[in-house]
Scaffold this motif. Structure first.
Motif, PDB file in Angstrom:
ATOM      1  N   ASP A 404       0.829  -1.214   0.000  1.00 15.66           N
ATOM      2  CA  ASP A 404       0.000   0.000   0.000  1.00 15.66           C
ATOM      3  C   ASP A 404       0.860   1.259   0.000  1.00 15.66           C
ATOM      4  O   ASP A 404       0.562   2.235  -0.693  1.00 15.66           O
ATOM      5  N   ASP A 405       1.966   1.218   0.775  1.00  9.46           N
ATOM      6  CA  ASP A 405       2.815   2.404   0.872  1.00  9.46           C
ATOM      7  C   ASP A 405       3.525   2.661  -0.451  1.00  9.46           C
ATOM      8  O   ASP A 405       3.659   3.813  -0.880  1.00  9.46           O
ATOM      9  N   THR A 406       3.960   1.593  -1.111  1.00 11.48           N
ATOM     10  CA  THR A 406       4.610   1.758  -2.410  1.00 11.48           C
ATOM     11  C   THR A 406       3.624   2.314  -3.432  1.00 11.48           C
ATOM     12  O   THR A 406       3.968   3.203  -4.231  1.00 11.48           O
ATOM     13  N   MET A 407       2.383   1.816  -3.413  1.00 10.25           N
ATOM     14  CA  MET A 407       1.358   2.327  -4.336  1.00 10.25           C
ATOM     15  C   MET A 407       1.084   3.808  -4.073  1.00 10.25           C
ATOM     16  O   MET A 407       0.924   4.609  -5.002  1.00 10.25           O
ATOM     17  N   ARG A 408       1.063   4.167  -2.786  1.00  6.38           N
ATOM     18  CA  ARG A 408       0.800   5.573  -2.433  1.00  6.38           C
ATOM     19  C   ARG A 408       1.905   6.478  -2.954  1.00  6.38           C
ATOM     20  O   ARG A 408       1.645   7.564  -3.501  1.00  6.38           O
ATOM     21  N   GLN A 409       3.162   6.024  -2.805  1.00  2.00           N
ATOM     22  CA  GLN A 409       4.283   6.839  -3.253  1.00  2.00           C
ATOM     23  C   GLN A 409       4.279   7.012  -4.779  1.00  2.00           C
ATOM     24  O   GLN A 409       4.624   8.084  -5.289  1.00  2.00           O
ATOM     25  N   GLN A 410       3.866   5.943  -5.494  1.00  2.00           N
ATOM     26  CA  GLN A 410       3.836   6.044  -6.946  1.00  2.00           C
ATOM     27  C   GLN A 410       2.674   6.920  -7.415  1.00  2.00           C
ATOM     28  O   GLN A 410       2.784   7.619  -8.421  1.00  2.00           O
ATOM     29  N   ALA A 411       1.588   6.856  -6.666  1.00  2.00           N
ATOM     30  CA  ALA A 411       0.419   7.670  -7.050  1.00  2.00           C
ATOM     31  C   ALA A 411       0.614   9.141  -6.713  1.00  2.00           C
ATOM     32  O   ALA A 411       0.080  10.023  -7.392  1.00  2.00           O
ATOM     33  N   HIS A 412       1.362   9.414  -5.653  1.00  2.75           N
ATOM     34  CA  HIS A 412       1.588  10.807  -5.232  1.00  2.75           C
ATOM     35  C   HIS A 412       3.069  11.038  -5.048  1.00  2.75           C
ATOM     36  O   HIS A 412       3.566  11.222  -3.918  1.00  2.75           O
ATOM     37  N   PRO A 413       3.830  11.062  -6.117  1.00  2.00           N
ATOM     38  CA  PRO A 413       5.291  11.285  -6.000  1.00  2.00           C
ATOM     39  C   PRO A 413       5.564  12.663  -5.447  1.00  2.00           C
ATOM     40  O   PRO A 413       4.819  13.621  -5.685  1.00  2.00           O
ATOM     41  N   LYS A 414       6.661  12.745  -4.721  1.00  2.00           N
ATOM     42  CA  LYS A 414       7.040  14.048  -4.156  1.00  2.00           C
ATOM     43  C   LYS A 414       7.535  14.957  -5.279  1.00  2.00           C
ATOM     44  O   LYS A 414       8.152  14.514  -6.246  1.00  2.00           O
ATOM     45  N   ALA A 415       7.252  16.205  -5.103  1.00  2.00           N
ATOM     46  CA  ALA A 415       7.661  17.172  -6.113  1.00  2.00           C
ATOM     47  C   ALA A 415       9.175  17.341  -6.099  1.00  2.00           C
ATOM     48  O   ALA A 415       9.780  17.266  -5.059  1.00  2.00           O
TER      49      ALA A 415
END
Length: 415
Positions: A404-415
């Motif tokens: 879930d955390d990996t999916m979240r990071q890919q969906a909302h990458p840091k600017a």
């Protein structure tokens, strides 16, 4: 040979001096007479006793300790005397294997009786262990394997002591005893793999007895431990860890909670956590990327002749651990037994479905570092694990949060 730090008794290999010579009785003048055995063990001289070998006096050479001449009789006599010497040496070893003192009187009595002694299990185990340590070249076991063998020796010794079987003969080892030993190991508790390994050591010792002609057959070859599913690995979830950190507890339990949290945020075994808490500056290393804890696991210092590099933990100093270390000088000393005992009360307050212990706290750290983005290879080094597969078996299947955390990071990458 370099002995392990946890040595097993080596009385089997204590140097014993045995000297056996033959001669006719001094008070006899018979031309055809019986040769007498003159036995000396560790300087203790036994009164002469009959060898059962009769010879013409004129054929005997006391200086050369043999019958002289090219006759068939002389050859047969010398061969029989050689067998008598070998029998005495064999009896000396049998007495040791039976846990008995190899005195001159005991050796004489056993040789004259002609009865076979039954070797005791633990002395024979010691002999086999010594031979394993003395192997050289490609047949030599690794230091880790030798350490496991020594651990197995002490496990079996503890089991036999609890069962009041300290003088168990190898003929008394049955499949039933091996099964109760296995279940005793599992109740300690040890993993299925560890318990099966130590029972396998016992089976190998009995096979060694068969090869040494001390046992007719190895009964344990007929029993095989059935494969079982691996035990469930538990650790605190992030929510449970936060609950543990925030809960209010009375002073005695609060101290236990702090020690537990230190293991949760570092991954250290309890004894290593105590070392860190008492002398943090000795283990803290500062770099441009922040502070980390560098510490050799005490558990692995028991490995013979080894300070394995894989057992040196490199642990990033988390903010939570830093706060705990600043408070640690004020914590009263506690034992691991007290910590585990009181963690049972904390477990009830948390409503955990599993037993909370210092080992659970160490495993919690592995999951925590994975959830915070550390690669598996890094977490392996943090925990001081030898094999990456150990980490994978214990942690990668535990939390859907990793996905879930990996999916979240890919969906909302840091600017």
């Amino acid at each position: 040979m370099h002995p392990p730090s946890r040595q097993f008794p080596l009385h089997l290999h204590r140097r014993v001096s045995l000297k056996l010579t033959f001669d006719f009785a001094a008070d006899s003048a018979l031309a055809f007479d019986e040769l007498q055995c003159h036995l000396e063990v560790d300087g203790q001289v036994q009164a002469p006793y009959g060898s059962g070998v009769y010879l013409l006096r004129q054929l005997w050479s006391p200086a050369r300790q043999q019958a002289q001449g090219p006759t068939r009789e002389a050859r047969l006599v010398n061969g029989y005397l050689s067998e008598i010497r070998a029998d005495h040496w064999a009896i000396l070893l049998e007495l040791k294997r039976a846990g008995l003192e190899p005195t001159a009187a005991a050796i004489q009595q056993q040789w004259q009786s002609g009865r076979a002694l039954s070797a005791q299990l633990m002395p024979l185990y010691e002999e086999h262990l010594t031979r394993l340590h003395q192997r050289s070249g490609p047949d030599r076991l690794s230091q880790h394997s030798l350490y496991r063998w020594n651990r197995g020796y002490h496990q079996l010794k503890d089991y036999l002591a609890q069962q009041q079987l300290t003088e168990l003969a190898i003929t008394g080892v049955s499949i039933g005893l091996a099964k109760t030993y296995y279940y005793w190991l599992r109740a300690r508790p040890l993993s299925i793999d560890s318990a099966a390994r130590y029972v396998g050591h016992l089976k190998e010792v009995l096979q060694f007895a068969v090869e040494e002609d001390l046992l007719a057959n190895n009964k344990l070859t007929a029993w095989h431990i059935k494969a079982q599913p691996p035990k469930t690995v538990y650790c605190l979830s992030p929510a449970q860890l936060q609950q543990l950190q925030a809960m209010a507890l009375p002073q005695p339990l609060d101290v236990i909670r702090r020690w537990a949290l230190l293991s949760c945020y570092t991954g250290l075994d309890f004894k290593d956590a105590v070392r860190l808490a008492r002398h943090p500056s000795a283990y803290l290393v500062h770099s441009a990327h922040g502070a980390k804890i560098v510490i050799q696991r005490l558990k692995l210092k028991a490995l013979p002749r080894a300070q394995p590099e894989w057992g040196v933990c490199h642990i990033p100093l988390l903010a939570e651990a830093k706060v705990l270390l600043e408070q640690a000088p004020d914590w009263p000393p506690v034992t691991i037994q007290r910590v585990n005992r009181n963690l049972g009360e904390i477990e009830k307050r948390l409503g955990l479905p599993f037993r909370l212990s210092t080992k659970i706290c160490r495993k919690t750290a592995g999951a925590l570092f994975l959830l915070r983005g550390y690669r598996t290879e890094a977490v392996q080094k943090i925990l001081g694990l030898r094999h990456l597969r150990t980490l994978e078996r214990h942690y990668l299947h535990l939390y859907s949060e990793l996905v879930d955390d990996t999916m979240r990071q890919q969906a909302h990458p840091k600017a």
